[in-house]
Design an enzyme around this catalytic site. Structure first.
Site, PDB file in Angstrom:
ATOM      1  N   ASP A 167      16.549 -49.804  15.002  1.00  0.00           N
ATOM      2  CA  ASP A 167      16.911 -50.944  15.850  1.00  0.00           C
ATOM      3  C   ASP A 167      15.742 -51.873  16.178  1.00  0.00           C
ATOM      4  O   ASP A 167      15.547 -52.276  17.326  1.00  0.00           O
ATOM      5  CB  ASP A 167      17.582 -50.462  17.142  1.00  0.00           C
ATOM      6  CG  ASP A 167      16.640 -49.684  18.051  1.00  0.00           C
ATOM      7  OD1 ASP A 167      15.498 -49.381  17.638  1.00  0.00           O
ATOM      8  OD2 ASP A 167      17.055 -49.372  19.190  1.00  0.00           O
ATOM      9  N   SER A 194       9.991 -52.646  -4.212  1.00  0.00           N
ATOM     10  CA  SER A 194       8.700 -52.397  -3.566  1.00  0.00           C
ATOM     11  C   SER A 194       8.628 -50.994  -2.981  1.00  0.00           C
ATOM     12  O   SER A 194       7.582 -50.336  -3.036  1.00  0.00           O
ATOM     13  CB  SER A 194       8.440 -53.447  -2.478  1.00  0.00           C
ATOM     14  OG  SER A 194       9.368 -53.339  -1.407  1.00  0.00           O
ATOM     15  N   MET A 236      -0.849 -60.312   5.219  1.00  0.00           N
ATOM     16  CA  MET A 236      -0.912 -59.341   4.136  1.00  0.00           C
ATOM     17  C   MET A 236      -0.443 -59.906   2.801  1.00  0.00           C
ATOM     18  O   MET A 236      -0.450 -59.206   1.792  1.00  0.00           O
ATOM     19  CB  MET A 236      -0.105 -58.098   4.500  1.00  0.00           C
ATOM     20  CG  MET A 236      -0.718 -57.303   5.625  1.00  0.00           C
ATOM     21  SD  MET A 236      -2.402 -56.775   5.243  1.00  0.00           S
ATOM     22  CE  MET A 236      -2.937 -56.178   6.848  1.00  0.00           C
ATOM     23  N   TYR A 294      13.353 -55.580  -2.116  1.00  0.00           N
ATOM     24  CA  TYR A 294      12.878 -54.586  -1.155  1.00  0.00           C
ATOM     25  C   TYR A 294      12.892 -53.196  -1.785  1.00  0.00           C
ATOM     26  O   TYR A 294      11.930 -52.431  -1.665  1.00  0.00           O
ATOM     27  CB  TYR A 294      13.769 -54.641   0.080  1.00  0.00           C
ATOM     28  CG  TYR A 294      13.436 -53.648   1.165  1.00  0.00           C
ATOM     29  CD1 TYR A 294      12.348 -53.862   2.011  1.00  0.00           C
ATOM     30  CD2 TYR A 294      14.222 -52.516   1.366  1.00  0.00           C
ATOM     31  CE1 TYR A 294      12.051 -52.959   3.022  1.00  0.00           C
ATOM     32  CE2 TYR A 294      13.932 -51.611   2.370  1.00  0.00           C
ATOM     33  CZ  TYR A 294      12.849 -51.836   3.200  1.00  0.00           C
ATOM     34  OH  TYR A 294      12.559 -50.942   4.201  1.00  0.00           O
ATOM     35  N   GLY A 315      15.808 -44.859   7.803  1.00  0.00           N
ATOM     36  CA  GLY A 315      17.106 -45.501   7.696  1.00  0.00           C
ATOM     37  C   GLY A 315      17.129 -46.785   8.504  1.00  0.00           C
ATOM     38  O   GLY A 315      16.110 -47.454   8.672  1.00  0.00           O
TER      39      GLY A 315
END
EC number: 1.1.1.-
Length: 291
Positions: free
Chosen positions: A219, A186, A92, A183, A216
């Site tokens: 894991d 974006s 991507m 991050y 959030g």
């Protein structure tokens, strides 16, 4: 301060109660035979989303960089009940590749009902911003521009099916978080673009939907490896997260907060008590492990 804390607690309890008692139910049969493209689906949340759609009898296409893992995920989708399962390896970081993936999905699936944008990339580490531009450019390119390119290439097919776009965002797209500047940038861009697109669909009286999943700490292998020793919080289940994302997509909900109780109260209070929210969130970072 005691009054503010009491207000915070009351809002948390109130909105949590509202969330659980007002939840809509989903009919899995409504997904049978639907055509779904999931990016970033060789592992983590994307993989689990593919399995959720497979269990409901959808036609699946998965895409990521690792061909062997995609083959394994596609095979598992078939075992779980997918009507069909296809895969295409892609990077991507190349917008031409992103466009090709969308076109390939439409061709192989015969159209598209769900576009699930989940991939993530960029070379930024979890740490203080030190002035490097490459991680910023890379993050914007992969985590934002490629999402828009995929949407653009799939838009006609989604208009024909009155389908749904599902965008994986983050709490970092609502509240600026330290140590993740690229991050955050974006994700804020995603929130703006897709919120605007949702409004355009509504003004055109279209039944197309945009669901933004505000997530959030989950894991996934990548997340735990990157921040596991840098934050003092428990990661939420990727399987449960995927189920909630699929449910929100099928119900055409505009937003999903997961874990709800760990995100929604802070988003609500951000504009009222920005200092308090920042102080609470900053306490989760283990500064001695961050460079």
């Amino acid at each position: 301060m005691a009054g503010v804390k009491l207000l915070l607690l009351s809002l948390c309890v109130g909105y949590t109660a509202y969330h659980f008692y007002s939840s809509e139910s989903m009919n899995p049969e409504s997904v049978r035979g639907k055509r779904v493209l999931i990016t970033g689906s060789s592992t983590g949340i994307g993989e689990q989303i593919a399995y959720e759609f497979a269990r409901m009898g959808a036609h699946i296409m998965v895409t990521a960089r690792r061909l062997q893992r995609l083959q394994e995920v596609a095979n598992e989708c078939l075992k779980l009940g997918a009507a069909s399962a296809h895969y295409v390896a892609s990077d991507m970081g190349n917008l031409t590749s992103a466009q090709y993936v969308a076109q390939e999905a439409v061709n192989k699936l015969g159209g598209l009902d769900y576009l699930v944008l989940n991939h993530i990339g960029g070379s930024a580490s979890f740490g203080f911003f030190k002035g490097e531009m490459d991680p910023v450019v890379g993050s914007i390119y992969i985590n934002f521009l490629s999402y828009v390119q995929l949407t653009s290439a799939a838009l006609k097919a989604l208009q024909e099916s009155q389908g749904s776009i599902v965008v994986m965002s983050s709490m970092s797209g609502r509240i600026g978080a330290p140590f993740t500047t690229s991050y955050c940038a974006s994700k804020f861009a995603l929130e703006g673009f897709y919120s605007s697109l949702r409004r355009e669909f509504a003004l055109q009286n279209s039944n197309m939907s945009v669901t933004v999943a505000v997530l959030g700490y989950i894991d996934t292998e990548n997340a735990v490896k990157k921040v596991g020793n840098k934050v003092s919080m428990s990661a939420s289940s990727k399987e449960d997260c995927a189920r909630e994302v699929v449910k929100a997509a099928v119900l055409k909900q505009p937003e999903l907060f997961y874990p709800y109780w760990g995100i929604k109260p802070f988003v609500l209070l951000r504009d009222w008590f920005p200092g308090l929210v920042a102080k609470i969130l900053d306490n989760f970072y283990i500064l001695e492990n961050i460079q």
